[in-house]
Design a protein around this motif. Structure first.
Motif, mmCIF file in Angstrom:
data_model
loop_
_atom_site.group_PDB
_atom_site.id
_atom_site.type_symbol
_atom_site.label_atom_id
_atom_site.label_comp_id
_atom_site.label_asym_id
_atom_site.label_seq_id
_atom_site.Cartn_x
_atom_site.Cartn_y
_atom_site.Cartn_z
ATOM 1 N N GLY A 154 0.816 -1.206 0.000
ATOM 2 C CA GLY A 154 0.000 0.000 0.000
ATOM 3 C C GLY A 154 0.852 1.259 0.000
ATOM 4 O O GLY A 154 0.620 2.188 -0.783
ATOM 5 N N ALA A 155 1.866 1.275 0.867
ATOM 6 C CA ALA A 155 2.767 2.425 0.917
ATOM 7 C C ALA A 155 3.595 2.518 -0.359
ATOM 8 O O ALA A 155 3.865 3.620 -0.854
ATOM 9 C CB ALA A 155 3.669 2.334 2.143
ATOM 10 N N TYR A 156 4.008 1.371 -0.888
ATOM 11 C CA TYR A 156 4.772 1.366 -2.147
ATOM 12 C C TYR A 156 3.971 2.060 -3.247
ATOM 13 O O TYR A 156 4.507 2.891 -3.989
ATOM 14 C CB TYR A 156 5.097 -0.069 -2.545
ATOM 15 C CG TYR A 156 5.878 -0.184 -3.834
ATOM 16 C CD1 TYR A 156 7.258 -0.351 -3.821
ATOM 17 C CD2 TYR A 156 5.246 -0.133 -5.076
ATOM 18 C CE1 TYR A 156 7.989 -0.464 -5.007
ATOM 19 C CE2 TYR A 156 5.957 -0.238 -6.260
ATOM 20 C CZ TYR A 156 7.325 -0.399 -6.216
ATOM 21 O OH TYR A 156 8.030 -0.498 -7.393
ATOM 22 N N ALA A 157 2.703 1.718 -3.359
ATOM 23 C CA ALA A 157 1.864 2.321 -4.397
ATOM 24 C C ALA A 157 1.739 3.829 -4.204
ATOM 25 O O ALA A 157 1.756 4.592 -5.179
ATOM 26 C CB ALA A 157 0.485 1.657 -4.389
ATOM 27 N N MET A 158 1.629 4.266 -2.948
ATOM 28 C CA MET A 158 1.513 5.698 -2.685
ATOM 29 C C MET A 158 2.796 6.436 -3.038
ATOM 30 O O MET A 158 2.761 7.521 -3.620
ATOM 31 C CB MET A 158 1.140 5.924 -1.221
ATOM 32 C CG MET A 158 -0.257 5.445 -0.865
ATOM 33 S SD MET A 158 -0.652 5.649 0.895
ATOM 34 C CE MET A 158 -0.742 7.448 1.006
ATOM 35 N N ILE A 159 3.944 5.852 -2.697
ATOM 36 C CA ILE A 159 5.218 6.483 -3.034
ATOM 37 C C ILE A 159 5.412 6.518 -4.545
ATOM 38 O O ILE A 159 5.870 7.523 -5.115
ATOM 39 C CB ILE A 159 6.390 5.739 -2.354
ATOM 40 C CG1 ILE A 159 6.317 5.920 -0.830
ATOM 41 C CG2 ILE A 159 7.734 6.247 -2.881
ATOM 42 C CD1 ILE A 159 6.463 7.343 -0.338
ATOM 43 N N ALA A 160 5.061 5.429 -5.225
ATOM 44 C CA ALA A 160 5.183 5.404 -6.686
ATOM 45 C C ALA A 160 4.325 6.476 -7.329
ATOM 46 O O ALA A 160 4.740 7.137 -8.296
ATOM 47 C CB ALA A 160 4.806 4.018 -7.212
ATOM 48 N N GLU A 161 3.136 6.687 -6.788
ATOM 49 C CA GLU A 161 2.236 7.701 -7.347
ATOM 50 C C GLU A 161 2.742 9.117 -7.077
ATOM 51 O O GLU A 161 2.680 9.985 -7.955
ATOM 52 C CB GLU A 161 0.833 7.530 -6.758
ATOM 53 C CG GLU A 161 -0.180 8.535 -7.284
ATOM 54 C CD GLU A 161 -1.564 8.341 -6.701
ATOM 55 O OE1 GLU A 161 -2.457 9.145 -7.026
ATOM 56 O OE2 GLU A 161 -1.765 7.387 -5.913
ATOM 57 N N GLN A 162 3.257 9.347 -5.869
ATOM 58 C CA GLN A 162 3.661 10.696 -5.488
ATOM 59 C C GLN A 162 5.065 11.063 -5.951
ATOM 60 O O GLN A 162 5.330 12.214 -6.297
ATOM 61 C CB GLN A 162 3.582 10.853 -3.965
ATOM 62 C CG GLN A 162 2.185 10.734 -3.392
ATOM 63 C CD GLN A 162 2.164 10.816 -1.876
ATOM 64 O OE1 GLN A 162 2.893 11.603 -1.274
ATOM 65 N NE2 GLN A 162 1.346 9.996 -1.240
ATOM 66 N N PHE A 163 5.975 10.083 -5.959
ATOM 67 C CA PHE A 163 7.381 10.381 -6.224
ATOM 68 C C PHE A 163 7.951 9.627 -7.424
ATOM 69 O O PHE A 163 9.104 9.849 -7.788
ATOM 70 C CB PHE A 163 8.233 10.061 -4.986
ATOM 71 C CG PHE A 163 7.860 10.875 -3.770
ATOM 72 C CD1 PHE A 163 8.357 12.165 -3.589
ATOM 73 C CD2 PHE A 163 6.999 10.358 -2.818
ATOM 74 C CE1 PHE A 163 8.015 12.911 -2.471
ATOM 75 C CE2 PHE A 163 6.644 11.101 -1.697
ATOM 76 C CZ PHE A 163 7.151 12.383 -1.529
ATOM 77 N N GLY A 164 7.172 8.706 -7.983
ATOM 78 C CA GLY A 164 7.633 7.961 -9.145
ATOM 79 C C GLY A 164 8.087 6.559 -8.803
ATOM 80 O O GLY A 164 8.466 6.252 -7.671
ATOM 81 N N GLN A 165 8.032 5.687 -9.811
ATOM 82 C CA GLN A 165 8.377 4.280 -9.637
ATOM 83 C C GLN A 165 9.828 4.097 -9.198
ATOM 84 O O GLN A 165 10.136 3.242 -8.366
ATOM 85 C CB GLN A 165 8.147 3.529 -10.951
ATOM 86 C CG GLN A 165 8.258 2.028 -10.844
ATOM 87 C CD GLN A 165 7.029 1.420 -10.195
ATOM 88 O OE1 GLN A 165 5.911 1.846 -10.482
ATOM 89 N NE2 GLN A 165 7.222 0.445 -9.331
#
Length: 269
Positions: free
Chosen positions: A207-218
């Motif tokens: 869940g946190a991984y997806a949020m970081i990917a969305e906000q800061f990039g993959q």
């Protein structure tokens, strides 16, 4: 993904209560996408008197059970270490295990009270060749009032480990706001689960991984959930572990960067 903070070993602290819980935690972790996990029970003088002699046999036993049940989770040693006056000596002797026997270890400051001269304590650890990873600073009740201490620890070269559930909101608004501030200032090194069981505080990073990917990039998500944790497990230079804005800080604590363990993790995971 790689989870460097968990209380999956049973009957050693306030984490898994029995072996069945440990195995179920491993299943949950694998289902979430975690391939490698550090076993980090508390070492808290007077409360949880753990050491390498209690942690390593429990780790080997659990790994054998997971292997026998074809649960593809690779375990590593470590500990969630509380402040003690003899910590440097215990680290040097191996009594307190570092993460996969590297220079890095999890240091958990007191939750309720800011200890005096915390930065000096961290400096002594760095000077002795050990790199304290500050665990879940966003959840320390004093961190909001004394955020300058968190900033100075970061500037010293102490990696900051955030909790995945803090970002998703499971630890409340205050922890989430501090988590977001640390991220905004570019001070977060990586996320971990700090898993303790199979319901609330269960293993989970996706869940946190997806949020970081969305906000800061993959790419940044991969750094926080795979590459920096892998660098720690391989005893890489602090430059590979600290955020890019602080990648030159703390280099005096380091040795040469080895790629072998990282390559093996990515090849097998």
């Amino acid at each position: 993904m790689i989870d460097l903070h968990s209380h999956i070993l049973s009957a050693l602290d306030d984490g898994a209560s029995d072996v069945a819980t440990s195995v179920e935690m491993a299943r949950i972790a694998v289902a979430d996408g975690i391939t490698h996990m550090a076993c980090t029970p508390h070492i808290f003088p007077g409360k949880y008197e753990n050491s390498a002699t209690t942690i390593m046999p429990a780790l080997h036993s659990l790994q054998a059970m997971l292997d026998a049940q074809s649960i593809p989770l690779t375990l590593y040693c470590g500990a969630d270490v509380h402040i003690a006056p003899d910590l440097v000596e215990r680290l040097k002797s191996g009594e307190v295990p570092t993460l996969n026997r590297t220079r890095y270890f999890l240091l958990e400051p007191p939750h309720e009270i800011l200890p005096p001269r915390l930065e000096d304590f961290a400096s002594r650890l760095l000077e002795a060749g050990f790199v304290p990873v500050i665990t879940h600073p966003e959840r320390l009740s004093w961190a909001g009032r004394h955020f300058d201490v968190i900033q100075r620890l970061s500037d010293l070269g102490c990696p900051l480990q955030l909790t995945a559930d803090s970002l998703t909101g499971a630890f409340g608004s205050a922890a989430r706001q501090l988590c977001e501030r640390i991220l905004k200032e570019g001070r977060a090194s990586f996320f971990a689960s700090d898993a303790h069981g199979v319901s609330w505080r269960k293993p989970g990073l996706s869940g946190a991984y997806a949020m970081i990917a969305e906000q800061f990039g993959q790419e940044e998500a991969d750094r926080m959930f795979r590459r920096r944790p892998a660098a720690i497990l391989s005893n890489a230079e602090p430059a590979a572990v600290l955020p890019s804005s602080r990648e030159t800080v703390g280099a005096a604590a380091g040795q040469g960067f080895t790629r072998r363990l990282i390559d093996r993790i990515f090849r097998n995971g």
